[in-house]
Design a protein around this motif. Structure first.
Motif, PDB file in Angstrom:
ATOM      1  N   GLY A 176       0.774  -1.240   0.000  1.00 48.72           N
ATOM      2  CA  GLY A 176       0.000   0.000   0.000  1.00 48.72           C
ATOM      3  C   GLY A 176       0.799   1.280   0.000  1.00 48.72           C
ATOM      4  N   CYS A 177       1.788   1.399  -0.890  1.00 48.42           N
ATOM      5  CA  CYS A 177       2.565   2.637  -0.998  1.00 48.42           C
ATOM      6  C   CYS A 177       1.675   3.777  -1.513  1.00 48.42           C
ATOM      7  CB  CYS A 177       3.759   2.445  -1.926  1.00 48.42           C
ATOM      8  SG  CYS A 177       3.329   2.212  -3.675  1.00 48.42           S
ATOM      9  N   LEU A 178       2.193   4.987  -1.441  1.00 49.93           N
ATOM     10  CA  LEU A 178       1.471   6.151  -1.943  1.00 49.93           C
ATOM     11  C   LEU A 178       1.517   6.200  -3.470  1.00 49.93           C
ATOM     12  CD1 LEU A 178       2.781   8.882   0.540  1.00 49.93           C
ATOM     13  CD2 LEU A 178       0.643   7.595   0.683  1.00 49.93           C
ATOM     14  N   TRP A 179       0.441   6.722  -4.057  1.00 46.73           N
ATOM     15  CA  TRP A 179       0.348   6.989  -5.492  1.00 46.73           C
ATOM     16  C   TRP A 179      -0.004   8.466  -5.670  1.00 46.73           C
ATOM     17  CZ3 TRP A 179      -0.384   2.958  -9.546  1.00 46.73           C
ATOM     18  CH2 TRP A 179      -0.195   1.656  -9.063  1.00 46.73           C
ATOM     19  N   PHE A 180       0.641   9.137  -6.624  1.00 41.80           N
ATOM     20  CA  PHE A 180       0.413  10.564  -6.849  1.00 41.80           C
ATOM     21  C   PHE A 180       0.015  10.852  -8.293  1.00 41.80           C
ATOM     22  CE2 PHE A 180       3.403  10.394  -3.304  1.00 41.80           C
ATOM     23  CZ  PHE A 180       2.924  11.361  -2.445  1.00 41.80           C
ATOM     24  N   ILE A 181      -0.773  11.907  -8.477  1.00 40.49           N
ATOM     25  CA  ILE A 181      -0.946  12.497  -9.803  1.00 40.49           C
ATOM     26  C   ILE A 181       0.046  13.645  -9.899  1.00 40.49           C
ATOM     27  CG2 ILE A 181      -2.476  13.693 -11.411  1.00 40.49           C
ATOM     28  CD1 ILE A 181      -4.820  12.289 -10.192  1.00 40.49           C
ATOM     29  N   GLN A 216      -7.504   6.609 -12.994  1.00 32.76           N
ATOM     30  CA  GLN A 216      -6.428   5.860 -12.357  1.00 32.76           C
ATOM     31  C   GLN A 216      -5.165   5.827 -13.208  1.00 32.76           C
ATOM     32  OE1 GLN A 216      -6.278   4.479  -9.136  1.00 32.76           O
ATOM     33  NE2 GLN A 216      -8.030   5.861  -8.986  1.00 32.76           N
ATOM     34  N   ASP A 217      -5.300   6.076 -14.495  1.00 35.03           N
ATOM     35  CA  ASP A 217      -4.136   6.092 -15.380  1.00 35.03           C
ATOM     36  C   ASP A 217      -3.196   7.251 -15.062  1.00 35.03           C
ATOM     37  OD1 ASP A 217      -5.193   3.906 -16.692  1.00 35.03           O
ATOM     38  OD2 ASP A 217      -6.089   5.077 -18.310  1.00 35.03           O
ATOM     39  N   LEU A 218      -3.701   8.247 -14.347  1.00 37.52           N
ATOM     40  CA  LEU A 218      -2.889   9.427 -14.042  1.00 37.52           C
ATOM     41  C   LEU A 218      -1.967   9.215 -12.847  1.00 37.52           C
ATOM     42  CD1 LEU A 218      -5.628  12.210 -14.440  1.00 37.52           C
ATOM     43  CD2 LEU A 218      -3.864  11.549 -16.107  1.00 37.52           C
TER      44      LEU A 218
END
Length: 282
Positions: A176-181, A216-218
């Motif tokens: 569960g790492c962070l995801w960013f735009i 989610q692609d971003l």
């Protein structure tokens, strides 16, 4: 501690400084979080979930936590009567929101000179720290965090909220790492959570706009090693997925805001009792 380019933060809305804290220091943060978990009180158990982000805000236990250490459980960890459905060691979602004031270990690292130096590089003049949290993201049960901007919840005029996020274990794609735009901090604030002024409603807080839809692609995943520092602009859109792995993803995080020529919004959910002030970073 590795260096980080200021333009990385300006361009992407976040930056990663590896080896910000030593392994020994990071382990001390981790053990302090685990010790807190062991001592969770039995008399009040409230879940915390971003799946229905306003639902948990009906309870004053959340709203009164600005100057306290309160415990919030995973969605699905409790039954309807507040009884544990899983072991207490893996039931808690997070603990907040005054660890940086009331707990000696978290206070020590929040006000560390390295933290102050980063804040100065970011241009803070008179920063204060409104909140802190230890987040557990426990194996198998660790809940997802929906896409959001931190300024939705901690609003200032002008926007100044900045997150300091420190994993005390490796944050990976699996746990569960962070995801960013990247660059989304340049597009303004999508919505806010504000205190409800409607006397006929049982909602203590409400959103001022419907949830935006993000493709989610971003999103770009951002795995980081334990002891790193992830600096998060208050407007950058970020999320994390559920932890269905066998490894936890424990992290300590706090927010910094400017106080010089900046107004902390009086309708924010997080409010101190009259006469108290958020502690100054320097």
């Amino acid at each position: 501690m590795s260096e980080w380019p200021l333009d990385q933060y300006d361009t992407n809305g976040f930056a990663v400084i590896e080896d910000f804290f030593t392994e020994e220091e990071t382990n001390e943060l981790r053990e302090s979080g685990l010790e807190l978990c062991k001592n969770a009180p039995e008399n009040h158990r409230q879940t915390f979930s971003t799946k229905d982000a306003a639902s948990h805000l009906k309870d004053d236990y959340f709203l009164s936590s600005a100057n306290k250490i309160h415990y919030f459980y995973e969605d699905g960890a409790l039954d309807g009567d507040g009884n544990l459905l899983v072991d207490k060691r893996v039931a808690i979602n997070k603990i907040g929101h005054a660890l940086h004031v009331l707990h000696s270990t978290f206070k020590k690292y929040t006000f560390d000179e390295r933290v102050k130096n980063v804040a100065k590089k970011l241009g803070f003049k008179k920063p204060s720290i409104p909140q802190s949290m230890f987040i557990y993201k426990n194996p198998k049960i660790g809940g997802e965090v929906k896409p959001h901007q931190d300024a939705t919840f901690l609003h200032t005029v002008p926007i100044s909220i900045t997150g300091f996020w420190i994993p005390t274990e490796d944050a990976t794609l699996e746990n569960g790492c962070l995801w960013f735009i990247k660059g989304s901090h340049k597009h303004g604030l999508d919505r806010r959570v504000v205190r409800n002024t409607n006397p006929n409603s049982n909602e203590l807080l409400v959103f001022d706009n419907p949830p935006p839809k993000y493709s989610q692609d971003l999103f770009t995943p951002t795995p980081v090693k334990k002891g790193s520092l992830v600096i998060i602009h208050g407007l950058v859109v970020h999320q994390s997925e559920s932890n269905r792995s066998n490894k936890s993803r424990l992290a300590y995080t706090f927010h910094v805001m400017e106080t010089e020529n900046v107004k902390y919004s009086p309708d924010n959910w997080l409010q101190l009792p009259e006469g108290e002030d958020f502690p100054k970073l320097f």
